[in-house]
Design an enzyme around this catalytic site. Structure first.
Site, short mmCIF file in Angstrom:
data_model
loop_
_atom_site.label_atom_id
_atom_site.label_comp_id
_atom_site.label_asym_id
_atom_site.label_seq_id
_atom_site.Cartn_x
_atom_site.Cartn_y
_atom_site.Cartn_z
N THR A 42 -74.53 -28.79 -44.68
CA THR A 42 -73.28 -28.76 -45.44
C THR A 42 -73.24 -29.81 -46.54
OG1 THR A 42 -72.06 -27.94 -43.52
CG2 THR A 42 -70.77 -28.95 -45.27
N THR A 43 -73.63 -31.04 -46.21
CA THR A 43 -73.58 -32.13 -47.17
C THR A 43 -74.59 -31.93 -48.30
OG1 THR A 43 -72.93 -33.58 -45.34
CG2 THR A 43 -73.59 -34.66 -47.37
N TYR A 102 -67.90 -16.85 -43.15
CA TYR A 102 -67.20 -15.76 -43.83
C TYR A 102 -67.17 -14.47 -43.03
CZ TYR A 102 -65.61 -12.40 -47.30
OH TYR A 102 -64.91 -11.42 -47.94
N LYS A 147 -74.95 -29.16 -32.98
CA LYS A 147 -74.11 -30.08 -33.75
C LYS A 147 -72.71 -29.52 -33.71
CE LYS A 147 -73.09 -31.77 -38.41
NZ LYS A 147 -73.42 -31.72 -39.86
N ILE A 207 -74.68 -36.30 -36.62
CA ILE A 207 -75.14 -35.93 -37.97
C ILE A 207 -73.93 -36.16 -38.86
CG2 ILE A 207 -76.20 -34.14 -39.39
CD1 ILE A 207 -77.24 -32.86 -36.78
#
Length: 304
Positions: free
Chosen positions: A52-53, A115, A170, A212
């Site tokens: 994501t980051t 989504y 995670k 994380i």
């Protein structure tokens, strides 16, 4: 990396590194290498890219491949590399996960498809197919705030039982009751990582393997030290670091990640202040607040 070895090595602070861009929107490969070297020198226990980051949804497939390649080649086995290989597209997820194995990644971080809002049965089929396609250790990434669906603990336990290379999860899940049930159903040897900054320490307390945390981008040494203190039995130092990091954790999530993190890194002179649309930097007001908080932790070279 063998599964038994992965379960021993993939502990602590797995830093989810940003993807730095130049002013012209291209990937700044030099800055990426420098970030990886900085994380290794700062004591991060492992690194992750294209999670994501790392803005994976803003990268082309070829760019994701390139970022993974740079991370694995730069680390040279000094720390484990856990690239994010998940996507809303099943075939793309299979492709990237197989590629991660071919490149020599130590594990793959595979997100719950976003989504689509799949059922629990469909999630089971998706992750089982991914796990069956490789020998690589798999860490599932559950982030219901961004995917609009929660991978239930019982579904995860079924996957753990049927797929030996699914070794952990995670959990970017603020429901701490759910997190407890993950270890209850999956077994306390299952690797549980926090993806919520204020739950990094609490998850260690119930038997978590680490975290994380996007905050590791900014202060990798302190985020790694929190785990080290806990592992060494210095509970007070771990607690102190947990609360010491709270103001920074709070300000870095006042806007959508990784906007504030990238703003902070730019203030530190580590990267150019750039995200790809539809993501953008936080407002000037929030940037000023980030700058003021950041000065408590590290040197700020210039504002964004």
């Amino acid at each position: 990396m063998r599964l038994s070895e992965a379960k021993e090595k993939l502990r602590g602070s797995i830093a989810p590194i940003v993807t730095p861009f130049r002013e012209d929107d291209s990937i700044d490969e030099t800055a990426l290498v420098e970030l990886i070297e900085w994380h290794i020198a700062s004591g991060s226990h492992a690194i992750s890219v294209t999670g994501t980051t790392g803005e994976p949804s803003s990268l082309t497939l070829e760019e994701r491949e390139r970022v993974m390649e740079i991370a694995i080649k730069t680390s040279r086995g000094r720390v484990p590399v856990v690239p994010g290989t998940g996507s809303t597209n099943h075939q793309e997820t299979l492709y990237l996960t197989k590629l991660a194995q071919e490149m020599g990644a130590d594990a793959a971080l595979v997100i719950v498809p976003y989504y689509n809002r799949p059922s629990q049965h469909a999630l089971y089929q998706h992750f089982k197919a991914v796990a069956d396609s490789v020998d690589l250790p798999i860490i599932i990434y559950n982030i219901p705030g961004r995917t609009a669906v929660n991978l239930e603990a019982k579904t995860l336990a079924r996957l753990r039982e049927d797929c030996p290379n699914i070794i952990g999860v995670k959990e970017s899940n603020k429901d701490f009751e759910h997190v407890n049930r993950v270890l209850w159903y999956c077994g306390r040897d299952f690797l549980l990582y926090s993806g919520i900054e204020l739950l990094c320490y609490p998850m260690l307390a119930i038997g978590g393997a680490g975290y994380i945390s996007a905050t590791a981008n900014v202060v990798p040494d302190r985020v790694a030290e929190l785990y080290n203190a806990w592992a060494q039995g210095d509970v007070k130092r771990a607690q102190d670091l947990h609360f010491e990091l709270m103001p920074l954790n709070d300000v870095l999530f006042k806007d959508t990640n990784p906007g504030p993190v990238k703003a902070a890194l730019a203030m530190m002179g580590k990267i150019y202040p750039k995200l790809r649309l539809p993501m953008d930097l936080p407002s000037k007001e929030l940037q000023q607040e980030i700058c003021e908080v950041l000065r408590r932790y590290t040197e700020v070279k210039f504002p964004v």
